[in-house]
Scaffold this motif. Structure first.
Motif, PDB file in Angstrom:
ATOM      1  N   TRP A   1       2.499   5.436   4.431  1.00  0.00           N
ATOM      2  CA  TRP A   1       1.513   6.514   4.442  1.00  0.00           C
ATOM      3  C   TRP A   1       2.239   7.815   4.777  1.00  0.00           C
ATOM      4  O   TRP A   1       2.675   8.011   5.911  1.00  0.00           O
ATOM      5  CB  TRP A   1       0.430   6.246   5.475  1.00  0.00           C
TER       6      TRP A   1
ATOM      7  N   ARG B   1       0.113  12.298   0.352  1.00  0.00           N
ATOM      8  CA  ARG B   1      -0.657  13.533   0.237  1.00  0.00           C
ATOM      9  C   ARG B   1       0.264  14.720   0.450  1.00  0.00           C
ATOM     10  O   ARG B   1       1.211  14.655   1.238  1.00  0.00           O
ATOM     11  CB  ARG B   1      -1.777  13.591   1.284  1.00  0.00           C
TER      12      ARG B   1
ATOM     13  N   THR C   1       0.848  -1.198   0.000  1.00  0.00           N
ATOM     14  CA  THR C   1       0.000   0.000   0.000  1.00  0.00           C
ATOM     15  C   THR C   1       0.878   1.240   0.000  1.00  0.00           C
ATOM     16  O   THR C   1       1.879   1.304   0.723  1.00  0.00           O
ATOM     17  CB  THR C   1      -0.901   0.028   1.252  1.00  0.00           C
TER      18      THR C   1
ATOM     19  N   ALA D   1      -7.465   1.450  -5.814  1.00  0.00           N
ATOM     20  CA  ALA D   1      -7.338   2.559  -4.869  1.00  0.00           C
ATOM     21  C   ALA D   1      -8.305   2.361  -3.716  1.00  0.00           C
ATOM     22  O   ALA D   1      -9.355   1.735  -3.867  1.00  0.00           O
ATOM     23  CB  ALA D   1      -7.624   3.882  -5.568  1.00  0.00           C
ATOM     24  N   THR D   2      -7.949   2.914  -2.573  1.00  0.00           N
ATOM     25  CA  THR D   2      -8.870   2.885  -1.437  1.00  0.00           C
ATOM     26  C   THR D   2      -9.939   3.953  -1.581  1.00  0.00           C
ATOM     27  O   THR D   2     -11.115   3.705  -1.314  1.00  0.00           O
ATOM     28  CB  THR D   2      -8.105   3.115  -0.117  1.00  0.00           C
TER      29      THR D   2
ATOM     30  N   THR E   1      -8.025   1.741   4.701  1.00  0.00           N
ATOM     31  CA  THR E   1      -7.255   0.741   3.964  1.00  0.00           C
ATOM     32  C   THR E   1      -6.994  -0.489   4.813  1.00  0.00           C
ATOM     33  O   THR E   1      -7.185  -1.632   4.365  1.00  0.00           O
ATOM     34  CB  THR E   1      -5.920   1.341   3.500  1.00  0.00           C
TER      35      THR E   1
ATOM     36  N   GLN F   1       0.183   5.499   0.186  1.00  0.00           N
ATOM     37  CA  GLN F   1      -0.741   6.637   0.226  1.00  0.00           C
ATOM     38  C   GLN F   1       0.064   7.890   0.521  1.00  0.00           C
ATOM     39  O   GLN F   1       0.722   7.995   1.558  1.00  0.00           O
ATOM     40  CB  GLN F   1      -1.813   6.434   1.288  1.00  0.00           C
TER      41      GLN F   1
ATOM     42  N   GLU G   1      -0.973  10.062  -4.062  1.00  0.00           N
ATOM     43  CA  GLU G   1      -0.978   8.683  -4.539  1.00  0.00           C
ATOM     44  C   GLU G   1      -1.879   7.861  -3.637  1.00  0.00           C
ATOM     45  O   GLU G   1      -1.925   8.084  -2.424  1.00  0.00           O
ATOM     46  CB  GLU G   1       0.437   8.090  -4.536  1.00  0.00           C
ATOM     47  N   ASP G   2      -2.595   6.945  -4.222  1.00  0.00           N
ATOM     48  CA  ASP G   2      -3.521   6.086  -3.474  1.00  0.00           C
ATOM     49  C   ASP G   2      -3.553   4.735  -4.176  1.00  0.00           C
ATOM     50  O   ASP G   2      -4.280   4.547  -5.151  1.00  0.00           O
ATOM     51  CB  ASP G   2      -4.904   6.738  -3.444  1.00  0.00           C
ATOM     52  N   SER G   3      -2.729   3.803  -3.734  1.00  0.00           N
ATOM     53  CA  SER G   3      -2.622   2.544  -4.454  1.00  0.00           C
ATOM     54  C   SER G   3      -2.466   1.360  -3.513  1.00  0.00           C
ATOM     55  O   SER G   3      -1.812   1.445  -2.474  1.00  0.00           O
ATOM     56  CB  SER G   3      -1.434   2.582  -5.429  1.00  0.00           C
TER      57      SER G   3
END
Length: 326
Positions: free
Chosen positions: A236, A156, A152, A259-260, A189, A154, A244-246
């Motif tokens: 994270w 921001r 995962t 993606a979440t 997630t 994530q 990114e969100d994968s």
């Protein structure tokens, strides 16, 4: 009972579209009362949403004889107190995520509800969304073969408000939210991975504050092993260059990517090629989960998100944050 009559404690922004209308639109469900400490705001919400009653005290809503079940939609710092009060009144509880400030509070809530003989549900609503049900169906069908690991990422970029007025954002105050963005966002997630892959057995991780914009952690990374033997790694970072969100679930036959939070395509890559599915979320994103709760309470179904499942997610987060909040 023909319908479940709900009362909301804390009719803030999350209830405007995500959950409040869901309680009104689900089959066999009614929204009968709302509460907010600011009575004028509670009255305004009730007027705009066509809710018959409003209160400015939680105990008044809990004590309303026409409220069958209570939805706690306040910040995490008050989840435990309100959930226990509702349980003592003999009323089923639906609480926002994260379930509470930490796993210890979750355990106290579960104990109170079990003692009172009422169910406890938690708003990890991705467990009921068509998008994630399709992902689970693919995994259960063996689309990626034997699952080996999940990773995962994530990222921001800090918002202008986070850089200039972080004190105005309760989600960045560990005393109110239990942590920072990790608690608020990564919990989704981690819970959906529990739903897809089963419970986590072992956890290790690190948390730190890299940007120094607010007291909460802004970067968490960790690894975990599921009871099934599947390995997981997560990163994270809420002070990075962009977004990114994968999530990637890798097996012996292929890789499933999704993606979440976004609604981009679910992608399955195997030796035979690539398949994609685009599945939009409903207008009121909590409505599918709310429907499972109502069906559970009316004895015609089972809700997949309970206090027990949410406790597992809180335990994983506690372990990943333990060094930072020692």
């Amino acid at each position: 009972m023909a319908a479940i009559r709900w009362g909301i404690i804390g009719c803030g922004s999350v209830t405007e579209v995500k959950s409040g209308p869901a309680l009104q639109k689900a089959e066999g469900s009614e929204l009968r009362a709302v509460m907010r400490r600011n009575g004028a705001l509670a009255e305004d919400y009730a007027r705009r949403h066509g809710v018959p009653r409003w209160y400015d005290r939680a105990e008044a809503l809990i004590g309303d004889a026409e409220v069958d079940a209570v939805y706690v939609a306040t910040p995490p710092s008050s989840h435990m107190a309100y959930a226990i009060a509702a349980a003592k009144a003999g009323k089923p509880v639906y609480v926002e995520k994260p379930m509470a400030m930490n796993a210890g509070e979750c355990e106290a809530m579960i104990e109170a509800c079990q003692k009172a003989g009422v169910p406890l549900f938690v708003a990890y609503y991705r467990r009921a969304l068509p998008r994630f049900l399709h992902i689970k169906k693919l995994l259960d069908s063996g689309a990626v073969g034997d699952i080996r690991f999940v990773r995962t990422s994530q990222l921001r970029k800090p918002s202008e408000a986070e850089m200039t007025r972080p004190g105005e954002i309760w989600r960045l105050d560990p005393a109110v939210g239990g942590g920072g963005h990790f608690i608020d966002l990564a919990s989704h997630t981690l819970d959906v991975l529990d739903f897809l892959l089963g419970p986590v057995r072992d956890v290790s991780g690190w948390a730190s504050n890299r940007a120094g914009l607010y007291p909460a952690e802004d970067h968490v990374s960790g690894s975990y092993v599921f009871e099934s033997g599947v390995h997981g790694i997560g990163n994270w970072c809420y002070c990075a260059y962009g977004a990114e969100d994968s999530n990637e679930i890798v097996g012996t036959k292929g890789k499933l990517s999704f993606a979440t939070f976004g609604e981009g395509p679910i992608k399955l890559e195997t030796d035979q090629g690539t398949e994609e599915w685009t599945i939009a979320n409903p207008a009121h994103i909590q409505q599918p989960l709310v429907q499972t709760i109502v069906d559970d309470l009316l004895g015609r179904g089972t809700c997949p998100s309970t206090g027990i499942s949410a406790l597992r997610t809180s335990r994983v987060m506690d372990a990943l944050l333990s060094g930072y909040y020692r």
